[in-house]
Design a protein around this motif. Structure first.
Motif, PDB file in Angstrom:
ATOM      1  N   GLU A 148       1.215  29.419  -8.052  1.00 29.20           N
ATOM      2  CA  GLU A 148       0.545  30.735  -9.283  1.00 29.20           C
ATOM      3  C   GLU A 148       0.480  31.517  -8.292  1.00 29.20           C
ATOM      4  O   GLU A 148      -0.265  33.059  -9.543  1.00 29.20           O
ATOM      5  CB  GLU A 148      -1.247  29.369  -8.694  1.00 29.20           C
ATOM      6  N   ASN A 172       3.091  33.563  -9.318  1.00 27.11           N
ATOM      7  CA  ASN A 172       3.092  34.007 -11.132  1.00 27.11           C
ATOM      8  C   ASN A 172       2.282  35.294 -11.307  1.00 27.11           C
ATOM      9  O   ASN A 172       2.418  36.217 -12.232  1.00 27.11           O
ATOM     10  CB  ASN A 172       2.882  32.733 -12.025  1.00 27.11           C
ATOM     11  N   ARG A 173       1.118  35.785 -10.387  1.00 25.35           N
ATOM     12  CA  ARG A 173       0.463  36.491 -10.978  1.00 25.35           C
ATOM     13  C   ARG A 173       0.910  37.664 -10.420  1.00 25.35           C
ATOM     14  O   ARG A 173       0.767  38.225 -10.947  1.00 25.35           O
ATOM     15  CB  ARG A 173      -0.992  36.466 -10.146  1.00 25.35           C
ATOM     16  N   GLU A 212       3.746  37.848 -16.823  1.00 23.94           N
ATOM     17  CA  GLU A 212       3.783  36.979 -17.926  1.00 23.94           C
ATOM     18  C   GLU A 212       5.052  36.229 -17.717  1.00 23.94           C
ATOM     19  O   GLU A 212       6.185  34.750 -17.798  1.00 23.94           O
ATOM     20  CB  GLU A 212       3.244  36.668 -19.000  1.00 23.94           C
ATOM     21  N   ARG A 253       8.166  36.784 -15.818  1.00 24.47           N
ATOM     22  CA  ARG A 253       9.020  36.091 -15.293  1.00 24.47           C
ATOM     23  C   ARG A 253       8.044  34.855 -14.494  1.00 24.47           C
ATOM     24  O   ARG A 253       8.580  34.549 -12.877  1.00 24.47           O
ATOM     25  CB  ARG A 253       9.568  37.043 -14.016  1.00 24.47           C
ATOM     26  N   GLN A 254       7.297  34.319 -15.564  1.00 24.56           N
ATOM     27  CA  GLN A 254       6.458  33.073 -14.301  1.00 24.56           C
ATOM     28  C   GLN A 254       7.416  32.130 -13.500  1.00 24.56           C
ATOM     29  O   GLN A 254       8.254  31.519 -14.922  1.00 24.56           O
ATOM     30  CB  GLN A 254       5.603  32.845 -15.190  1.00 24.56           C
ATOM     31  N   TYR A 255       7.252  31.363 -13.090  1.00 22.67           N
ATOM     32  CA  TYR A 255       7.264  29.876 -12.462  1.00 22.67           C
ATOM     33  C   TYR A 255       6.484  29.151 -13.568  1.00 22.67           C
ATOM     34  O   TYR A 255       5.713  29.112 -13.498  1.00 22.67           O
ATOM     35  CB  TYR A 255       7.430  29.258 -11.104  1.00 22.67           C
ATOM     36  N   ARG A 256       7.237  28.259 -13.959  1.00 23.09           N
ATOM     37  CA  ARG A 256       6.866  27.095 -15.318  1.00 23.09           C
ATOM     38  C   ARG A 256       6.576  25.959 -14.215  1.00 23.09           C
ATOM     39  O   ARG A 256       6.962  25.685 -13.393  1.00 23.09           O
ATOM     40  CB  ARG A 256       7.490  26.256 -15.753  1.00 23.09           C
TER      41      ARG A 256
END
Length: 189
Positions: A174, A177-178, A182, A184-187
């Motif tokens: 998390e 991701n921050r 948006e 290039r985020q890890y799911r």
């Protein structure tokens, strides 16, 4: 940010983001006077418990049948013994093979307030762990309001779920991701 090395030398470094994967009380120490009042208020209220862990080789704490030994073993009262009271803890024994020969069992008993040294004790050390209460859940919501502020991100098992290792991993993702935004985020499932 000022970083002090082992020789006592301090170096000033600038970072766009810092991820503090440490317990709240240590984040308070690290950030010191740089904290805003609401950050200090939130981080200072997370509770921790300090409980002994006894490392030993006493097989009496394990099931008689060695084939049923698992990585985590919990001692429950035998048939006919009184059930534990609501505030009692049940001893949990971790069974790992010795690094030297790969077979000799090394046992670590987490019995929280009831752990005691035994005659074959190798070591006793404190175990620090976050306490999960209804207040913890409220604090976790408040923590979200300061995540990423001034590029500071907090993560660790204390900030999510039941304080399991998996919770720590999720909070690390998390934080990443921050930082990455948006696109290039890890799911996270």
């Amino acid at each position: 940010l000022t970083i002090e090395g082992p020789s006592g030398q301090s170096k000033r470094k600038a970072f766009g983001h810092s991820v503090l994967a440490i317990a709240p009380k240590y984040a308070l120490e690290v950030l010191g006077d740089c904290l805003r009042e609401d950050e200090r208020h939130i981080l200072s209220q997370f509770e921790t418990t300090y409980d002994p862990v006894v490392v030993h080789a006493d097989n009496a704490w394990m099931p008689d049948d060695q084939a049923s030994w698992k990585l985590f073993n919990v001692l429950v009262p035998a048939k006919g013994e009184p059930a534990p009271k609501p505030d009692d803890t049940l001893p949990m024994i971790i069974n790992l093979p010795c690094n030297r020969d790969g077979t000799t069992p090394v046992l670590a008993t987490y019995d929280y307030a009831h752990a005691r040294a035994k005659s074959d004790t190798v070591d006793v050390f404190p175990f620090e762990h976050g306490v999960v209460t209804p207040r913890t859940q409220v604090l976790r919501k408040e923590l979200k309001t300061i995540q990423g502020r001034d590029g500071i991100h907090y993560c660790g098992s204390w900030s999510r779920g039941l304080t399991l290792h998996e919770d720590a991993y999720v909070t690390g993702f998390e934080a990443a991701n921050r930082i990455m935004g948006e696109k290039r985020q890890y799911r996270i499932l």
